[in-house]
Design a protein around this motif. Structure first.
Motif, PDB file in Angstrom:
ATOM      1  N   ASP A 252      37.029  -6.855  14.886  1.00  0.00           N
ATOM      2  CA  ASP A 252      37.582  -7.618  14.135  1.00  0.00           C
ATOM      3  C   ASP A 252      37.808  -9.031  14.537  1.00  0.00           C
ATOM      4  OD1 ASP A 252      37.936  -6.054  12.062  1.00  0.00           O
ATOM      5  OD2 ASP A 252      39.619  -5.079  12.894  1.00  0.00           O
TER       6      ASP A 252
ATOM      7  N   ARG B 114      30.544  -6.032  12.420  1.00  0.00           N
ATOM      8  CA  ARG B 114      31.879  -5.565  12.175  1.00  0.00           C
ATOM      9  C   ARG B 114      32.008  -4.192  12.845  1.00  0.00           C
ATOM     10  NH1 ARG B 114      34.440  -7.551  11.687  1.00  0.00           N
ATOM     11  NH2 ARG B 114      35.994  -6.986  10.458  1.00  0.00           N
TER      12      ARG B 114
ATOM     13  N   ARG C  40      36.864   0.310   8.252  1.00  0.00           N
ATOM     14  CA  ARG C  40      36.416   0.639   6.876  1.00  0.00           C
ATOM     15  C   ARG C  40      34.934   0.058   6.578  1.00  0.00           C
ATOM     16  NH1 ARG C  40      41.068   0.089   2.509  1.00  0.00           N
ATOM     17  NH2 ARG C  40      39.675   1.852   1.749  1.00  0.00           N
ATOM     18  N   PHE C  41      34.393  -0.778   7.488  1.00  0.00           N
ATOM     19  CA  PHE C  41      33.193  -1.353   6.922  1.00  0.00           C
ATOM     20  C   PHE C  41      31.956  -0.473   6.850  1.00  0.00           C
ATOM     21  CE2 PHE C  41      29.394  -4.000   8.057  1.00  0.00           C
ATOM     22  CZ  PHE C  41      29.533  -4.681   6.984  1.00  0.00           C
TER      23      PHE C  41
ATOM     24  N   ILE D 140      32.628 -10.877   4.438  1.00  0.00           N
ATOM     25  CA  ILE D 140      33.083  -9.226   5.224  1.00  0.00           C
ATOM     26  C   ILE D 140      33.817  -9.387   6.292  1.00  0.00           C
ATOM     27  CG2 ILE D 140      30.716  -8.560   4.388  1.00  0.00           C
ATOM     28  CD1 ILE D 140      29.669  -9.013   7.080  1.00  0.00           C
TER      29      ILE D 140
ATOM     30  N   ASP E   6      29.968 -13.378   0.455  1.00  0.00           N
ATOM     31  CA  ASP E   6      30.830 -12.201   0.347  1.00  0.00           C
ATOM     32  C   ASP E   6      31.749 -12.376   1.782  1.00  0.00           C
ATOM     33  OD1 ASP E   6      32.561 -10.189  -0.486  1.00  0.00           O
ATOM     34  OD2 ASP E   6      30.803  -8.620  -0.292  1.00  0.00           O
TER      35      ASP E   6
ATOM     36  N   VAL F 251      37.150  -7.383   5.746  1.00  0.00           N
ATOM     37  CA  VAL F 251      36.970  -5.901   5.780  1.00  0.00           C
ATOM     38  C   VAL F 251      37.330  -5.491   7.252  1.00  0.00           C
ATOM     39  CG1 VAL F 251      35.539  -3.781   5.129  1.00  0.00           C
ATOM     40  CG2 VAL F 251      35.076  -6.093   3.987  1.00  0.00           C
TER      41      VAL F 251
ATOM     42  N   SER G 181      31.796   2.154   5.246  1.00  0.00           N
ATOM     43  CA  SER G 181      31.599   2.651   3.633  1.00  0.00           C
ATOM     44  C   SER G 181      31.293   1.140   2.720  1.00  0.00           C
ATOM     45  CB  SER G 181      32.732   3.233   3.177  1.00  0.00           C
ATOM     46  OG  SER G 181      33.740   2.697   3.497  1.00  0.00           O
ATOM     47  N   HIS G 182      31.103   0.115   3.301  1.00  0.00           N
ATOM     48  CA  HIS G 182      31.107  -1.172   2.430  1.00  0.00           C
ATOM     49  C   HIS G 182      29.504  -1.094   2.213  1.00  0.00           C
ATOM     50  CE1 HIS G 182      31.104  -5.558   1.814  1.00  0.00           C
ATOM     51  NE2 HIS G 182      32.195  -5.264   1.810  1.00  0.00           N
ATOM     52  N   PRO G 183      29.326  -1.687   0.885  1.00  0.00           N
ATOM     53  CA  PRO G 183      28.141  -1.899   0.305  1.00  0.00           C
ATOM     54  C   PRO G 183      27.161  -2.764   1.210  1.00  0.00           C
ATOM     55  CG  PRO G 183      29.527  -2.839  -1.293  1.00  0.00           C
ATOM     56  CD  PRO G 183      30.390  -2.135  -0.366  1.00  0.00           C
ATOM     57  N   ALA G 184      27.705  -3.754   1.836  1.00  0.00           N
ATOM     58  CA  ALA G 184      26.949  -4.618   2.803  1.00  0.00           C
ATOM     59  C   ALA G 184      26.419  -3.913   4.194  1.00  0.00           C
ATOM     60  CB  ALA G 184      27.564  -5.869   3.035  1.00  0.00           C
ATOM     61  N   ARG G 185      26.960  -2.665   4.289  1.00  0.00           N
ATOM     62  CA  ARG G 185      26.680  -2.258   5.751  1.00  0.00           C
ATOM     63  C   ARG G 185      25.035  -1.942   5.867  1.00  0.00           C
ATOM     64  NH1 ARG G 185      24.959  -0.852   9.418  1.00  0.00           N
ATOM     65  NH2 ARG G 185      25.730   0.511  11.294  1.00  0.00           N
TER      66      ARG G 185
END
Lengths: 343, 552
Positions: free
Chosen positions: B343, B340, B363-364, B356, B354, B359, B366-370
């Motif tokens: 784009d 990510r 903003r990725f 991703i 999910d 996203v 701060s994404h939980p998957a990061r």
């Protein structure tokens, strides 16, 4: 050629980019001068004036109007080429600029020619022989150039070459009083007198120019020499210079065709910065040599709140800055083929 | 015996550094006969390049020939004056370099750069220089030489730039060509064509070649004789066949072992008694972890060719997937989209079902998957902050993404360092104080700090010496086992991919041309392109396996 159109587009784009800069300059020069302390109307009226006559003057000068109205009037005047009148001399600002700016340009131009003539070879030699005596000389000259104040070097040169040796003419302005100034074509005395075919006057104007130009040049050669040396050292360590060496190219073509052409890019940037800077900042040299340049004129105008003059000065300098930057950008695109390809 | 073209005897080269004199080449002797191809093989710092620079007398200012003799065609090069040297260089002996684009003057037309050499050595006059330069471009098989004459290096591909460098080197028909890692950094297929070109031109002109490389396979394929160098000394010098059949020096054997062969396993790269040997897992992959569905990315307008074209694939939990392709095929764009950092224009990227892909890249962070997605980069030096110690680099993700306390992070960093085999005292060092392999370990420790479930490895060993590569590959294999990670392993080197991947995808022009289990795909490729790639890989002769096994 593959990228000629790219370059043309790039240059056109740069020219367009200059427009907002110029608009910004007009606005800022207006606001800046209005923000100056002091009341021009009071100054113009003189110390004995009554408050009514000051008010009267304020009205005739348009200073009682709200700022936007003043600004519009200012822009209208600008478009017609009217920069207003200097309060202290009563002359139109445009005329004064026309007389003073060439004097400064002539001085700065010669100073830069002198410093380039010294700094470029010095920088190149120093870079090609690190830690040799040339390199040490370069370091010495650079340090001396930046650390000696110009009024000191100026006075020292006058003392030595005018007072002691008598080689230089008296440090009094652009031309010795025995000569008439040449007919005005470009405003540069040396060039104008050459154009008029008057070698004697050209020689006299040049003689007047030499000491102040060297004074200023000693100061400006430091950044140029330093940048040339640094850029050359970096390029000479580069891989393509090694290829040139392995291909047996002569030292000459290695240094000039290969290294210098690549190293010249940052040097040009420095040159532009130095030129812009010294043009406005050589007041001290102008004072020492009674040079009728734009710097001392602007300082005098500033002291007496002569804001039409200050405005004219700011505007002229800013336009010069923009022009110089534009020229540098265009030079860059001409030298470096890679630039036309972005965008 | 006839007089050799090159006769180097007991050559020593020293460098003056801030820490005193460093001896880079120690009493090296080397003879090259006319028309012969000799290889010097060694790892970084072995002195192989310095030896050739001494022969050309193009050592840095700090370097000097400290002893021995260098004779070329009867001329004493070590003591020659500048005039003799500039007549030798470019006309009698020439050199081509690694990183061809940087080896060319960036702001001069390539044709003019060839002309410069021709004019310098009196091989052309101003009237006919252009024609001769164009002829030279044609000789190095550059299509449309008339047009390419006026190109600048940045307008040409790496392979083309290397051809230009070769044209410059051979313009004056020298008797010796020194090729210093000429194909490092080029694609395997480009490497093959460039090597074929060099060899063909050398044969045509009866030119001797000194070929310097770190790649034993490459040396084995093209050289008559090979010298192995280590720490400035020649440890072994033999005809190629003999060297591979019976390597006598332990260092040669170690080097041979660390070079991936067609049939080696990852643990075969290290000696049998090395505790770092890893056994690849054979467990079947779990349920899909990452699914990429019809992802497309264009960098130009809508009409431009997509960099990644409707790409779909998936990686299972615990699976190691190899993504192979040549430069410009879209593999890095693909990894940047999964991480990510870019784009996609269209398509979905599902991570644990999910999406991703929706996203935005911005903003990725701060994404939980990061924190479950981490990356190891190609250049171990450039991917570390030069002003951060190893400890700080490894701790950074712990502070940023896990909000660890200072003490917990400290302890974790120590554990991670131990896990990747980085001694504790190295943690306070800065990148420039670490070796390539150590920096690679820092990069790996940083990536696995948060126990990610997917690790993207972008050519993680491309910049490393083979012996270091062997250790790092084993480390990656055992880490995957210990931490249960999935790998997306991006490489142009099928040999390396084969060692660490369960499944391989071959990518070309943004699309996958072939995919399948590693073993079957590499032994029975169905697509022509895969076959071309496989054929282009140089291998050391397979016979080297037996003596190696016997010796250890």
């Amino acid at each position: 050629m593959m990228n000629t159109s790219g370059r043309t587009r790039m240059i056109a784009y740069r020219l367009l980019q200059a427009i907002p800069a110029i608009i910004g300059i007009v606005i800022v020069s207006f606001i800046l001068t209005r923000a100056l302390p002091g009341d021009p109307a009071a100054y113009f009226a003189g110390p004995a004036a009554s408050s009514e006559s000051i008010e009267q003057i304020r009205r005739t000068m348009g200073l009682d109007q709200p700022l936007p109205v003043q600004f519009l009037a200012y822009v209208k005047d600008l478009v017609t080429g009217d920069l207003g009148h200097s309060i202290s001399t009563g002359q139109p600002v445009l005329t004064e600029l026309g007389a003073r700016l060439p004097a400064s340009l002539e001085l700065t131009g010669f100073a830069l020619l002198f410093s380039m003539a010294v700094a470029l070879p010095l920088g190149i030699l120093a870079a090609s022989r690190p830690n040799s005596w040339v390199d040490h000389l370069c370091r010495f000259v650079v340090t001396a150039g930046v650390s000696l104040p110009v009024f000191f070097t100026g006075l020292a040169l006058v003392y030595l070459f005018y007072y002691l040796l008598g080689w230089a003419p008296s440090p009094m302005g652009r031309i010795d009083i025995l000569y008439l100034s040449p007919p005005k074509i470009t405003g540069f005395y040396v060039i104008d007198s050459l154009l008029a075919g008057d070698l004697e006057t050209a020689r006299a104007a040049l003689a007047q120019l030499i000491l102040p130009a060297i004074t200023l040049g000693l100061f400006t050669l430091a950044p140029i020499a330093r940048m040339t040396r640094a850029a050359m050292i970096q390029i000479l360590e580069g891989e393509f210079v090694r290829t040139a060496r392995a291909a047996g190219l002569s030292r000459r073509s290695m240094l000039y065709t290969y290294a210098l052409r690549n190293a010249i890019l940052p040097v040009i940037t420095t040159l532009g910065m130095v030129f812009s800077f010294t043009l406005g900042a050589n007041v001290l040299v102008e004072k020492v040599f009674a040079w009728p340049g734009i710097g001392s004129w602007a300082v005098e105008a500033l002291v007496v709140s002569d804001y039409a003059a200050v405005q004219g000065f700011v505007l002229a300098m800013a336009l010069l800055f923009v022009t110089i930057n534009l020229v540098i950008d265009i030079l860059y695109t001409l030298i470096d083929p890679r630039l036309g390809m972005e965008s | 015996m006839t007089v050799p073209l090159v006769d180097i005897r007991d050559l020593s080269v020293e460098f003056n550094t801030r820490r005193g004199t460093v001896s880079a080449v120690k009493r090296v002797s080397l003879q090259i006969a006319k028309g012969e191809t000799v290889g010097i093989v060694g790892e970084s710092g072995s002195g192989k390049s310095v030896t050739s620079y001494a022969l050309m007398r193009i050592l840095d200012r700090a370097g000097r020939i400290a002893g021995g003799s260098v004779v070329f065609g009867g001329v004493d090069v070590a003591n020659a004056d500048k005039r003799t040297l500039s007549e030798l260089r470019g006309r009698e002996m020439s050199m081509i370099f690694q990183n061809p684009r940087a080896a060319l003057n960036p702001i001069r037309r390539v044709g003019q750069q060839i002309e410069d050499v021709l004019l310098e050595h009196g091989m052309a006059k101003h009237g006919n220089a252009r024609d001769k330069a164009i002829k030279m471009l044609a000789a190095v098989r550059i299509a449309d030489p008339e047009k390419r004459y006026s190109a600048y290096p940045f307008e040409l591909s790496g392979g083309m730039c290397q051809r230009i460098v070769i044209a410059i080197a051979l313009a004056c028909r020298p008797q010796l060509l020194i090729a210093d890692e000429p194909t490092t950094g080029l694609d395997v297929t480009t490497q093959k064509t460039v090597m074929e070109l060099i060899v063909e031109l050398a044969r045509e002109r009866d030119m001797a070649t000194l070929f310097i490389t770190h790649d034993l396979g490459l040396a084995a394929t093209w050289c008559d004789r090979i010298l192995v160098m280590e720490n400035g000394e020649v440890v072994e010098a033999k005809p190629t066949r003999e060297l591979f059949a019976a390597p006598s020096h332990p260092y040669t054997r170690r080097l041979l072992q660390a070079t991936p062969h067609r049939d080696s396993r990852v643990c075969d790269l290290l000696p049998v008694d090395d505790p770092r040997r890893a056994v690849p897992s054979t467990a079947a992959p779990g349920k899909p972890l990452l699914e990429v569905k019809a992802v497309t990315k264009r960098f130009g307008g809508a009409s431009s060719r997509p960099a990644v074209d409707a790409l779909s694939f998936q990686i299972g939990e615990g699976e190691s997937l190899g993504l192979v392709g040549e430069s410009g095929c879209g593999k890095s764009t693909t990894s940047a989209m999964i991480m990510r950092l870019l784009d996609p224009d269209s398509g979905q990227i599902l991570f644990r079902s999910d999406d991703i892909g929706t996203v935005t890249a911005r903003r990725f962070a701060s994404h939980p998957a990061r924190r479950s997605l981490q990356m190891v980069f190609q250049d171990p030096t450039d991917s570390l902050n030069p002003r951060w110690s190893a400890r700080r680099s490894i701790a950074d993700p712990l502070y940023r993404l896990a909000a660890s306390s200072r003490r917990a992070a400290e302890r974790q960093v120590n554990e991670l360092a131990e896990r990747v085999g980085l001694s504790n005292h190295l943690l306070e060092r800065f990148p420039h104080q670490l070796s390539g392999g150590q920096k690679a370990r820092v990069g790996i420790a940083r990536a696995v700090a948060l126990s990610p479930s997917l690790l993207i490895l972008d050519e993680p060993t491309a910049a490393l010496d083979v012996s270091v590569q062997a250790v790092v590959l084993n480390l990656l294999v055992s880490l995957r086992e210990q931490l249960g990670m999935s790998y997306l392993f991006i490489s142009h080197d099928l040999n390396v991919v084969r060692l660490v991947c369960d499944r391989v995808m071959v990518m070309r022009a943004g699309q996958i041309v072939e995919q399948g289990p590693t073993a079957s795909l590499l032994t029975h490729p169905s697509h022509d392109y895969t076959r071309t790639l496989l054929d282009a890989i140089p291998h050391p002769p397979a016979s080297s396996r037996q003596p190696r096994e016997a010796a250890t």
